[in-house]
Design an enzyme around this catalytic site. Structure first.
Site, PDB file in Angstrom:
ATOM      1  NE  ARG A  95      -4.102   1.807   0.809  1.00 41.38           N
ATOM      2  CZ  ARG A  95      -5.072   2.103  -0.040  1.00 41.38           C
ATOM      3  NH1 ARG A  95      -5.039   1.690  -1.295  1.00 41.38           N
ATOM      4  NH2 ARG A  95      -6.111   2.798   0.370  1.00 41.38           N
ATOM      5  CB  THR A 130      -9.161  -0.902  -8.091  1.00 39.13           C
ATOM      6  OG1 THR A 130      -9.104   0.293  -7.328  1.00 39.13           O
ATOM      7  CG2 THR A 130      -8.354  -1.959  -7.351  1.00 39.13           C
ATOM      8  CB  THR A 157      -5.901   0.579  -6.710  1.00 39.33           C
ATOM      9  OG1 THR A 157      -6.804   1.573  -7.198  1.00 39.33           O
ATOM     10  CG2 THR A 157      -5.393   1.028  -5.351  1.00 39.33           C
ATOM     11  CB  SER A 167      -6.986  -0.365   1.220  1.00 40.35           C
ATOM     12  OG  SER A 167      -7.450  -0.990   0.052  1.00 40.35           O
ATOM     13  N   GLY A 194     -13.606  -1.560  -7.260  1.00 39.16           N
ATOM     14  CA  GLY A 194     -14.918  -1.020  -6.912  1.00 39.16           C
ATOM     15  C   GLY A 194     -14.917  -0.119  -5.703  1.00 39.16           C
TER      16      GLY A 194
HETATM   17  O1  DON Z   1      -7.867   1.052  -1.626  1.00 39.26           O
HETATM   18  C1  DON Z   1      -9.043   1.310  -1.844  1.00 39.26           C
HETATM   19  O2  DON Z   1      -9.943   0.843  -1.200  1.00 39.26           O
HETATM   20  C2  DON Z   1      -9.402   2.220  -2.989  1.00 39.26           C
HETATM   21  N1  DON Z   1      -8.321   3.125  -3.272  1.00 39.26           N
HETATM   22  C3  DON Z   1      -9.735   1.376  -4.175  1.00 39.26           C
HETATM   23  C4  DON Z   1     -10.221   2.206  -5.321  1.00 39.26           C
HETATM   24  C5  DON Z   1     -11.005   1.414  -6.271  1.00 39.26           C
HETATM   25  O3  DON Z   1     -11.255   0.255  -6.127  1.00 39.26           O
HETATM   26  C6  DON Z   1     -11.549   2.103  -7.417  1.00 39.26           C
HETATM   27  N2  DON Z   1     -12.156   1.103  -8.291  1.00 39.26           N
HETATM   28  N3  DON Z   1     -13.061   0.901  -8.876  1.00 39.26           N
END
Ligand code: DON
Length: 559
Positions: free
Chosen positions: A93, A368, A386, A439, A460
């Site tokens: 991360r 993502t 992501t 996250s 998502g």
């Molecule tokens: O880490 C996370 O939860 C978010 N940054 C993820 C972003 C994401 O999944 C966007 N996608 N559709």
């Protein structure tokens, strides 16, 4: 003219309403958001590489062919289980830069400055992807690193035909008011946007990838790449320095583990909330008498939504980077007792009300990517990474050629402010130097008799945990084949805002009316989740895979 207008509609229709067939392979499989990247991974498997080798090659290939989310400028999580059942995870991360402060997204009056945490260079977290893939390779890889990077280098250097989806992005970025880097991202030598089928080359990215290929971790975090990135930051108002990059390390963490009936769930611990919330909801589902409740019935949607509401409330209150929150009560949250307490307080006839004076959530992200891999020995990788939004911060250094994340937007931006629209202000996820933002990514492996059975995950944003949860439940409880489990109707409730999102065409109007009568607010969404899954049927000796039909370029590959 008429047929030009119809074509996109037709393609959307074909992608959306067909449940794609399952794909079967005997020796190994990769399921990702991009067929070219899946093929790269499958070739590595065929050459004798293991699941981690194939994942590294797939991840770097996605950084070239799926630039909206595949990345070297972002971060993510890898969950690994070997064919004999031992497991681990790699946390890569992004981290807040050393110069980050708790109030960096507020003005001098303590007011949040709209969108500042999502746009531009201040939104960028210190990227983790290269460090994570490097560490996974050191621990579990079997093929030379150079061979795993080479396919990505070649895709960037020699180019590949632009897909329909990317060609649409090319047109949009070119005609936008984004910065020059993005406007020129998908252009040819004459500076016009590329069309579908034309070859897209990325020479600057190819050079960056070569440095990573030849120097590993240090090819990104030290030397030329680090110098150019820090220079770009300094010249354009960013705060990431060479020191930030030099200090970045991926962390190997114990997976978070739970059970559902006879199955083991192995997933990502904090700084992702995904694993803990998934296990909490699966524990609640164990309380349900499924002989009395049918999939997609009013009762089903009600208890699933109420379970989500409760898990997301706990998530908002308690979760953040474990290295900054040593007291997080994760063991309690994933205990069977806690699920029982939470579950028994569901009113079976009436929706609860989420109370914003306690806790909530923010917006959903836009993109993502997840992929699942299994090799001939049953070793499994579930990897989600992501840039946060689609194309991340939608900027980067032209000399480096890759897009930077806008992951700083995943921190709680305003201390103490939790509101009904879903902004959270709880302490565990406030900004601090070198802290990892919370996250929702939920790369997961479900084991049966101690060995990998289901490998699953999705993009998502905040919906990730819930769509993963429902897909796992669909396979384990409703015995759906993996393609059906992925395509079946999904809902999303995240405590605040207090409403159920549902897949518009897949929940019947009568059920919606019945749920509204119980006090639920419902809002349609086109699709929730973009799952990439593999089931290992050990009795038949086959891997069964499916890519979500909502992924225009996605695909299964294997041998
Ligand atoms: O880490 C996370 O939860 C978010 N940054 C993820 C972003 C994401 O999944 C966007 N996608 N559709």
């Amino acid at each position: 003219m008429h047929s030009r207008k119809l074509l996109p509609l037709l393609i959307v229709f074909v992608f959306t309403f067909s449940v794609p067939a399952q794909v079967y392979h005997q020796h190994g499989m990769v399921v990702s958001d991009n067929q070219v990247a899946s093929d790269v991974g499958a070739k590595i498997l065929k050459k004798g590489g293991n699941a981690v080798d194939a994942s590294i090659a797939t991840a770097f290939a996605l950084a070239v062919v799926h630039p909206q989310a595949g990345n070297i400028g972002g971060g993510g999580f890898l969950v690994y289980m070997d064919g004999d059942g031992s497991s681990t995870t790699f946390d890569f991360r992004e981290k807040a830069p050393l110069a980050a402060t708790v109030d960096m997204f507020m003005d001098e009056n303590g007011e949040y400055i709209p969108m500042i945490n999502h746009n531009g260079l201040l939104a960028v977290g210190v990227p983790g992807t290269v460090a994570g893939l490097w560490k996974a390779h050191q621990q579990q890889g079997s093929m030379p690193w150079v061979e795993l990077l080479q396919p990505a280098v070649e895709l960037a250097e020699n180019g590949f035909p632009l897909s329909f989806a990317l060609a649409q992005h090319a047109e949009r970025f070119f005609n936008s008011d984004e910065d020059e880097f993005m406007q020129n991202f998908f252009t040819n030598a004459e500076g016009r946007p590329l069309k579908m089928g034309e070859i897209w080359k990325q020479p600057a990215l190819a050079e960056t990838l070569k440095r990573i290929r030849d120097n590993g971790h240090d090819g990104f975090y030290k030397g030329e790449t680090a110098r150019l990135l820090a220079k770009h930051m300094a010249e354009n108002g960013g705060i990431i320095t060479e020191e930030d990059l030099a200090k970045y390390e991926s962390i190997e963490r114990e997976p978070i583990r739970g059970t559902y009936k006879d199955y083991d769930i192995i997933s990502m611990p904090p700084p992702s909330s995904g694993g803990a919330s998934l296990i909490q909801m699966m524990n609640m589902m164990e309380q349900v008498n499924w002989d009395e409740i049918e999939f997609n019935s009013t009762e089903y949607v009600h208890i699933v939504a109420e379970s989500m509401r409760r898990a997301y409330a706990d998530r908002a209150e308690h979760m953040g980077d474990p290295d900054f929150n040593p007291e997080m009560p994760i063991d309690r949250l994933i205990s069977k007792e806690h699920a029982q307490n939470r579950f028994t307080n569901i009113n079976w006839d009436k929706a609860s009300v989420s109370d914003s004076s306690k806790f909530g959530q923010l917006y959903d992200g836009k993109n993502t990517t997840h992929f699942s891999v299994m090799d001939k020995d049953g070793n499994a990788v579930s990897l989600t990474y992501t840039l946060e939004w689609s194309y991340g911060a939608r900027t980067g250094s032209p000399e480096l050629g890759f897009i930077l994340n806008n992951e700083m937007g995943d921190f709680n931006p305003v201390p103490g402010e939790t509101n009904s629209r879903g902004r959270i202000g709880s302490d565990p996820n406030l900004i601090a130097p070198e802290k990892r933002m919370l996250s929702s990514m939920t790369p997961t492996i479900v084991a049966k008799d101690g060995k990998p059975y289901l490998v699953i995950g999705t993009p998502g944003g905040r919906t990730i945990i819930n769509t993963t949860f429902q897909t796992v439940l669909n396979v384990l409880e409703f015995d759906m084949p993996i393609n059906k489990a992925i395509e079946a109707m999904k809902i999303h409730h995240q405590w605040l805002p207090d409403r159920i999102l549902y897949e518009g065409d897949l929940l019947s109007p009568d059920t919606r009316k019945a749920l509204e009568a119980m006090g639920h607010t419902l809002e349609p969404r086109y699709r929730l989740g973009r799952m990439m899954g593999i089931v290992w049927d050990r009795e038949l000796g086959i891997f069964i895979g499916a890519a979500d039909s909502s992924s225009p370029d996605g695909g299964v590959s294997g041998y």
